[in-house]
Each structure stands twice: as structure tokens, then as C-alpha cells.
Enzyme design. Structure first.
Site, PDB file in Angstrom:
ATOM      1  N   GLU A  35       0.817  -1.209   0.000  1.00 36.20           N
ATOM      2  CA  GLU A  35       0.000   0.000   0.000  1.00 36.20           C
ATOM      3  C   GLU A  35       0.855   1.265   0.000  1.00 36.20           C
ATOM      4  O   GLU A  35       0.514   2.266  -0.638  1.00 36.20           O
ATOM      5  CB  GLU A  35      -0.867   0.024   1.263  1.00 36.20           C
ATOM      6  CG  GLU A  35      -2.269  -0.444   1.078  1.00 36.20           C
ATOM      7  CD  GLU A  35      -3.121   0.557   0.344  1.00 36.20           C
ATOM      8  OE1 GLU A  35      -2.918   0.722  -0.875  1.00 36.20           O
ATOM      9  OE2 GLU A  35      -4.004   1.142   0.981  1.00 36.20           O
ATOM     10  N   THR A  37      -4.534   9.977  -4.354  1.00 38.33           N
ATOM     11  CA  THR A  37      -4.485   9.861  -2.894  1.00 38.33           C
ATOM     12  C   THR A  37      -3.521  10.884  -2.299  1.00 38.33           C
ATOM     13  O   THR A  37      -3.835  11.556  -1.320  1.00 38.33           O
ATOM     14  CB  THR A  37      -4.045   8.435  -2.492  1.00 38.33           C
ATOM     15  OG1 THR A  37      -4.956   7.514  -3.086  1.00 38.33           O
ATOM     16  CG2 THR A  37      -4.091   8.249  -0.985  1.00 38.33           C
TER      17      THR A  37
END
Lengths: 308, 308
Positions: free
Chosen positions: B128, B181
């Protein structure tokens, strides 16, 4: 029923991570009140034993809370209240909340319980506002509802009763120095970092989960306050020593009770809670600071009726 | 077992009040992966269908996560990974987390499950980190553990599995605009007011309580984000309209999924979730923005094995 005697428990607000939202009800520490129906309308505080507090209804938290309640009901008579204070004012375990909660709980009983717990919390908050300068529910909610409580929201008021593991005990030490709620609010910072706020709400989620899961280890890990404790703890002598000694004696964790100066520690089981009390006693015995220590089961019921 | 086919679910991170700590697992939206044992040591991504992503192990989240896992075990061979992406990258429902979680889940299965879920979350987080610039667990934890998850703490990592009411459904709309993000993190403010932080952790406590109590109304009241949503929602066209329409159609609440641009709504029951989807569809149909809508039960299991 014409008269009722009430036990009004002390409470731990904030409970480390849950500033302004979490509260926990104590069992072996609390005031008593006797409330009688009277033909004279209004609220009359006729006696206060154990504390130098005003008898004038409008200046007394129990009086203000009771008046808020009477406003919402048609009742011709009034009530006389005797207050036997055992919780020291300014100790940080909800002394004023106990009076406010006890008054509305007792009158509600005498009236045949027309009000829900949620309404009682609202009335008691108005009494609390007199003492702390702002209406807070994190002591009155656990005092009235017992166990642990979460004030999810104030506007509108939304109080949630949380389960508490049966072996959850609190040790509370009150070093008798003066810390006024208003002062201890004033030193708080207006802003916090997002990073610390995230840590804090992670811990609130963890603590609440720990209560539901009966997971003492999770409760222990979640008893962490990265926002308020670092600021307020400087006002409390030997805070760090108490924290270390509690943990060493087996406590799940510890923190400031409400706005202090009392410090609470939570433990699994009465035995550990007493050992934690012994460890804390040793610290203050070597100082000139007068102090009280109480060990108490977490009280699942809140205010209750005593035999008259 | 020499090969395994995996369903890697999409996930909703943050879930309104729980920025960086809460996550929810989806059921009908997810990638698939086929992982095979290989005699060639290391991790080899042999095929990616449905997305233009790098095959190079060190540049692929699945590869990085799998390598992190291999480092902690003695294993002579390696693994070949085929990825069938169905979750669009950058949609905000954990596309990279699905790949990272699927890779470590699948390899763990092929190795006979030597690692706990907690360890798998740690490995997947490393994948991630490649996608989001920082290691986050709020998508990989629900992808691996299913249901709702709370990341209580990152240092040390402490992930708690939460129960989810059986009738909890999510509607997720993905308006196909690009919100990275990293960008959507950059616009967040470093500081928040203590007042708003308190509201937020009250809601986290309320949401977690609602899950344990099966209390849909409490879940509904707690689905409020006073900190991140007001800032990030300006990046998402028609956000407010979607929020209003969802509520009007019976949703418990709605918010930004992860860092957006997807918006999620939670409902009690599939029927309401579908009505919410219809209401949202009507909004975007009148725009030029391409969009997808999915309705999904909350998935209680997370990654799972599919027949090969």
C-alpha cells in the site's frame, strides 16, 4: 412514596482517550441525598452536610438541575432536598454531577418516573453547567445510567450506555490540591494536530470495542491520551510516578479523572485494584500532600435508592 | 496446493467519522488473482488484465507486499501472480489494497497459512505504501479480515475486527474523475480544532457501538465527518447532491470512500441500497461525468478462495 434516600455515585469522566465523551460510574464513592415531597412549590435545599455549598436553589447544582426538571412538568407541590456530601468538591470525580444527578433521579422516583434517563441527563447537565461553566454530560451520564457511557453528540444530546466487563475495577487517588475545572479547561489548546486526533479516535474506538468484547488487554492498550493528559498532568504532583507505579502494580492503565486532580487507574479484579492503591499510597505518603484513595468496582447501575 | 485463485475485495476506508482508522469490506466489487508456486525464487507478476500497471515486482503493490512476506520466511521457490483488475485504480475503494491483500492472502494459503491476519496486514501495508506514499492499513485490514475493522494504532500496529450487522449494505458510486491519494492528503489541514476532534471521536465511539449493538439508527447518527469531508468533498462533483439524494432515498448516511472520488452510502437492507443507487444514478446521468455504481453487502470474510 413521600420521601426517598438516594446514593449518588462519583464518576470518572474522560477516561484517558475519551475527552468530553466517555465516563465511568463508581460504586463505593458517592454522596447521599434525602428528598421529600413538600406542599410548598419549588425546590428547597434544607440541609447540606459535609461541604460548604450554597443552600440557595439557583446557586446549587442540585437545585438548578431539579428546577430544570420541574419546568417540564405540571406539579403543584415542591421538594425538599438534604444533601450529604461525601465526594469532595473539586476532586475530579464528579462531585457536582453527583448532586445534579441525584436530585433529578430522586425527584423522578417520587413522581413515578415520568422521565427517561436521556431526559434526566439533560436536566442534570443544566446543574453541571453552574459548576463547570459549560453544560457537560460526561459525569452526569454515567452517574445516572451506570457503567460506561459515551456522549456521542451534544447537539442533539445523544448518550449511549456501554457494557462494562464484570471484573473492571477503578482505583482513584485524590491528592488534595486545588485544580478548578474552569482553569484546567483554560490551559487546553484550541487546536490539536490531525495526527494526534487520529491516534485519539483510534483509542476511543479501541476502548469502546474492548468494553463490548470484554477484552481487558484491548482496554489497556486503548487507555492512552495523547492530547489532554500531556497538558493537564503538569498540574498534578507526582502524576508520572503514579502512572508508572500503577502499571507496575498490574493496572490496565491510568489517567486524569475528569479535569483532575484525581488520578484513576483501571484494573482487572479487586485484588489488583487494591495492589494499585497500595502502590499509589506509597508515593503520596512520602509527600506533604494530603490524599484519599478509593478502590471501587465499576458500578453498573448508577444512582440508586437506599433504605430510608 | 500448487495454485490458488483469489477474490480480492474492494473496501471503503475512513467510513466518514473514522479517518485513517475505520474500514469496511465490500462483497460484489473486487479483483481476482491467480497465484502459482514456481521453482524460480522470488515474486513474478506474469500477467495484469484490466489495468495498465507495472509488471516489475518492486513497482507493483502486489509484488512489494509479497516480497515483504517472503523476507520473513525461508522458502526456496517463488510465486507467479496473475492479476485481473476489476477495481479501477484511483477510484477510492482500495484498488491497490485489494492487490496487496490478495497477494499475501494467496501466498499464505499456498504456504499452508503460516502467518496470522495481523501479520498479513503488515505485509500488505508495505505494498500500500507504494501506492499512497505512506503505509496505511485502513483498506488492507478490511480486505484481509472482512467486515469492519479499526486500526487502533500504527505503532505498534493494532487492528481490531468489528462485527457488522447482517443487513448492512453499501452503495458506492465512482464518478470517473481523477483524485490522487497523495493530492487528497495534501489538502488536509495539519491542525484541527479540539472541538471538532471531540465531535469526531464521539462519532467513532458511536459508530463502533452501533456495530456491536446492531443499532442501525446509531450507525446512521454516527456517520458524520466534521473534519475531512468538508475539505475533500469540494474535489468531488455533485457530492452534496449525492449525499442529500442518498438520505432522501433511505440511506443511513454517506461520505467519501477513502480519499475519493468514490462516494459510499450505507443502508439497512439490499432494497434500500438499490433505491439509493437509483437516486444517485439520476444525478450523474444528467452530467457528462462517466460513472459506475455498485451495491454490495458488507462482506464479513474478506479475501477468499475461488474455484480455479
Amino acid at each position: 412514596m413521600k420521601a426517598v434516600k438516594i446514593f449518588c455515585p462519583g464518576t470518572i469522566a474522560n477516561v484517558s482517550c475519551g475527552f468530553d465523551v466517555l465516563g465511568l460510574c463508581l460504586d463505593s464513592v458517592g454522596d447521599e441525598m434525602i428528598i421529600r415531597k413538600s406542599e410548598i412549590p419549588g425546590i428547597h435545599i434544607t440541609k447540606i452536610v459535609g461541604a460548604d455549598l450554597p443552600l440557595a436553589t439557583q446557586k446549587n447544582v442540585a437545585g438548578v438541575a431539579a428546577l430544570a426538571m420541574l419546568k417540564e412538568i405540571t406539579y403543584e407541590g415542591g421538594f425538599e432536598i438534604e444533601i450529604y456530601k461525601k465526594i469532595k468538591a473539586g476532586s475530579g470525580i464528579g462531585s457536582s454531577a453527583a448532586s445534579a444527578a441525584g436530585a433529578v433521579f430522586g425527584i423522578n422516583e417520587l413522581l413515578g418516573n415520568p422521565f427517561t434517563n436521556a431526559k434526566l441527563v439533560e436536566f442534570a447537565m443544566q446543574g453541571e453547567a453552574l459548576a463547570s461553566g459549560a453544560p457537560h454530560a460526561d459525569n452526569v451520564a454515567p452517574a445516572l445510567m451506570g457503567g460506561a457511557t459515551l456522549v456521542r453528540s451534544y447537539t442533539p444530546l445523544d448518550v449511549i450506555g456501554l457494557p462494562t466487563p464484570s471484573e473492571l475495577y477503578a482505583t482513584v487517588v485524590h491528592p488534595q490540591i486545588e485544580v478548578k475545572t474552569a482553569d484546567s479547561r483554560a490551559i487546553l489548546k484550541h487546536n490539536v494536530t490531525l495526527k494526534k486526533a487520529i491516534q485519539q479516535w483510534g483509542n476511543v474506538g479501541g476502548f469502546v470495542s474492548g468494553l463490548f468484547l470484554n477484552d481487558y488487554e484491548l482496554i489497556s492498550r486503548s487507555l492512552e491520551d495523547v492530547i489532554v493528559e500531556p497538558i493537564r498532568s503538569v498540574l498534578i504532583p507526582y502524576f508520572k510516578a503514579v502512572k508508572t507505579a500503577s502499571k507496575d502494580a498490574g493496572a490496565l492503565g491510568s489517567g486524569i479523572s475528569g479535569s483532575g486532580p484525581s488520578i484513576f487507574a483501571l484494573s482487572k479484579g479487586a485484588e489488583t485494584a487494591n495492589e494499585v492503591a497500595d502502590a499509589i499510597r506509597k508515593i503520596y505518603e512520602h509527600t506533604e500532600i494530603p490524599f484519599d484513595i478509593h478502590t471501587s468496582k465499576v458500578n453498573p447501575t448508577g444512582c440508586k435508592i437506599l433504605p430510608l
